[in-house]
Design an enzyme around this catalytic site. Sequence first.
Site, PDB file in Angstrom:
ATOM      1  CE1 TYR A 158      -4.024  -2.288   0.447  1.00  0.00           C
ATOM      2  CE2 TYR A 158      -2.475  -3.493   1.371  1.00  0.00           C
ATOM      3  CZ  TYR A 158      -3.778  -3.166   0.889  1.00  0.00           C
ATOM      4  OH  TYR A 158      -4.707  -4.290   0.635  1.00  0.00           O
ATOM      5  CE1 TYR A 172      -6.650  -6.901   3.048  1.00  0.00           C
ATOM      6  CE2 TYR A 172      -5.847  -8.817   4.391  1.00  0.00           C
ATOM      7  CZ  TYR A 172      -5.940  -7.871   3.163  1.00  0.00           C
ATOM      8  OH  TYR A 172      -4.570  -8.098   2.457  1.00  0.00           O
ATOM      9  CG  ASP A 188      -9.232 -15.390   6.385  1.00  0.00           C
ATOM     10  OD1 ASP A 188      -8.110 -15.760   7.002  1.00  0.00           O
ATOM     11  OD2 ASP A 188      -9.426 -14.218   5.670  1.00  0.00           O
ATOM     12  CE  LYS A 199      -1.373 -11.355   7.975  1.00  0.00           C
ATOM     13  NZ  LYS A 199      -2.538 -11.398   7.360  1.00  0.00           N
TER      14      LYS A 199
HETATM   15  C1  LIG Z   1      -3.060 -11.448   6.237  1.00  0.00           C
HETATM   16  C2  LIG Z   1      -4.437 -11.932   5.705  1.00  0.00           C
HETATM   17  C3  LIG Z   1      -5.009 -12.356   4.578  1.00  0.00           C
HETATM   18  C4  LIG Z   1      -4.040 -12.463   3.593  1.00  0.00           C
HETATM   19  O1  LIG Z   1      -2.909 -13.055   3.632  1.00  0.00           O
HETATM   20  P1  LIG Z   1      -1.474 -12.856   2.608  1.00  0.00           P
HETATM   21  O2  LIG Z   1      -0.522 -14.070   3.201  1.00  0.00           O
HETATM   22  O3  LIG Z   1      -1.211 -11.538   2.903  1.00  0.00           O
HETATM   23  O4  LIG Z   1      -1.944 -13.126   1.345  1.00  0.00           O
HETATM   24  C5  LIG Z   1      -6.307 -12.945   4.633  1.00  0.00           C
HETATM   25  N1  LIG Z   1      -7.175 -13.143   5.571  1.00  0.00           N
HETATM   26  C6  LIG Z   1      -6.642 -12.483   6.588  1.00  0.00           C
HETATM   27  C7  LIG Z   1      -7.761 -12.545   7.917  1.00  0.00           C
HETATM   28  C8  LIG Z   1      -5.428 -11.871   6.960  1.00  0.00           C
HETATM   29  O5  LIG Z   1      -5.055 -11.180   8.353  1.00  0.00           O
END
Ligand SMILES: *Cc1c(COP(=O)(O)O)cnc(C)c1O
Length: 433
Positions: A24, A152, A253, A282
């Site tokens: 960004y 997100y 997620d 992550k």
């Molecule tokens: C960081 C994140 C993503 C995306 O993961 P990347 O490895 O950056 O592509 C998707 N969902 C959540 C909840 C996240 O925190």
Amino acid sequence: MSDYHNATTEQWLQWDKDHIWHPYSSMLNPVEMIPVVSAKGVRLTLADGTELIDGMSSWWSAIHGYNHPALNAAATAQLSDMSHVMFGGITHPAAATLGKRLVDLTPAALTKVFISDSGSVAVEVAIKMALQYWYSIGKQHKTRLLALRNGYHGDTFGAMATCDPVTGMHHLFNKVLPSHIFVESPRTAFGDTASDADMAAITTALKEHHQELAAVIVEPIVQGAGGMKFYSGDYLRRLRALCDEYDVLLIHDEIATGFGRTGKLFACEHAEISPDIMCLGKALTGGYLSLAATLCSDRIAEGICNGEAGVFMHGPTFMGNPLACSIANASIDLLLASDWQANIQRIESILREELSHAAPLSSVANVRCLGAIGVIELKDNVDMTSIQARFIDKGIWMRPFGKLVYTMPPYIIGDQDLTQLCRSIVAAVAEEE
Ligand SMILES: *Cc1c(COP(=O)(O)O)cnc(C)c1O
């Protein structure tokens, strides 16, 4: 010709400024980048030798800190066998072991694992699983998703379409983004019984749209990059029941929340439920390499594989990368070998105590903590350049966004470093007033 390998710090910083996109970022008006040359434990070392205590875990990922001997050893051992081999038609112990472990650690209903390269791709895979499932069982009309505002889920197009439409700037890509359904994010606080208003909003949307809905996608308990909001486990539990009632799949997620960050190994455990599809990323490799996983239930796998294609239509080049999988296995070993629950509680209580001193400040709207996550929400957006300089001055690494000054430190952070981190955060916020 430049001498690439003997560049001075000034030179390579200039190359960075001239040519490299950062997350960004603007190429025309770039902000100063902090040059980091090494990292160990909870400290980042800058080019001039300055050490900073890390408050970010490199965006939720470096849970064991940097340069960890056990993770280094796993990487070295795997390197001497092979760092990569294709996954089409081939398998290897690192990926097979990781798959088995993820199935054993996550809720019982999740039995099949797709290993991919990044969180966004894991979300793409989750969405594709949901869509291919419904297609395969003859419900081709179920193609839309329902997501929460302030959510997100990543930056690729499929994932981006499920992010908050405003902060995700959907209008820039309106013509190409699939249009999904958004519901206000729940206001019920963590620990509380879901309010009638929260349940009415999500129930109405499901009632109205369930026939076209493939899945509901949510970040369980903690909405991360979309606002650092914590919400009710009861809401999550009742959402599970609604998805069953209306025959809509539920995608969790857990890319940010997974591996203990919220105080449970996975945030869905706060609600004692299982999604149909779960995304991990992550912290999966302890922050060493990019790796992600999408888990699903037998029902999804059977639906997809009994369908027209007979196979799941996805296969990244670096799928199941052995180096990343080996490190992930070592990272999970480390986490489970530690008394991680007591440790997260220790971090939470220090965060609560120390960050509470920010609450009386006139610039502060709200202070909240959950697990190893501490958030100071301001009334106005931070002045990034100014507050960043204060953080560096005080010897800490923080990366606020918008109104949010938040920390999720590595789990290995000691009491003294954590206290210093928190006091520096509060002092910097106070000085910005
Ligand atoms: C960081 C994140 C993503 C995306 O993961 P990347 O490895 O950056 O592509 C998707 N969902 C959540 C909840 C996240 O925190």
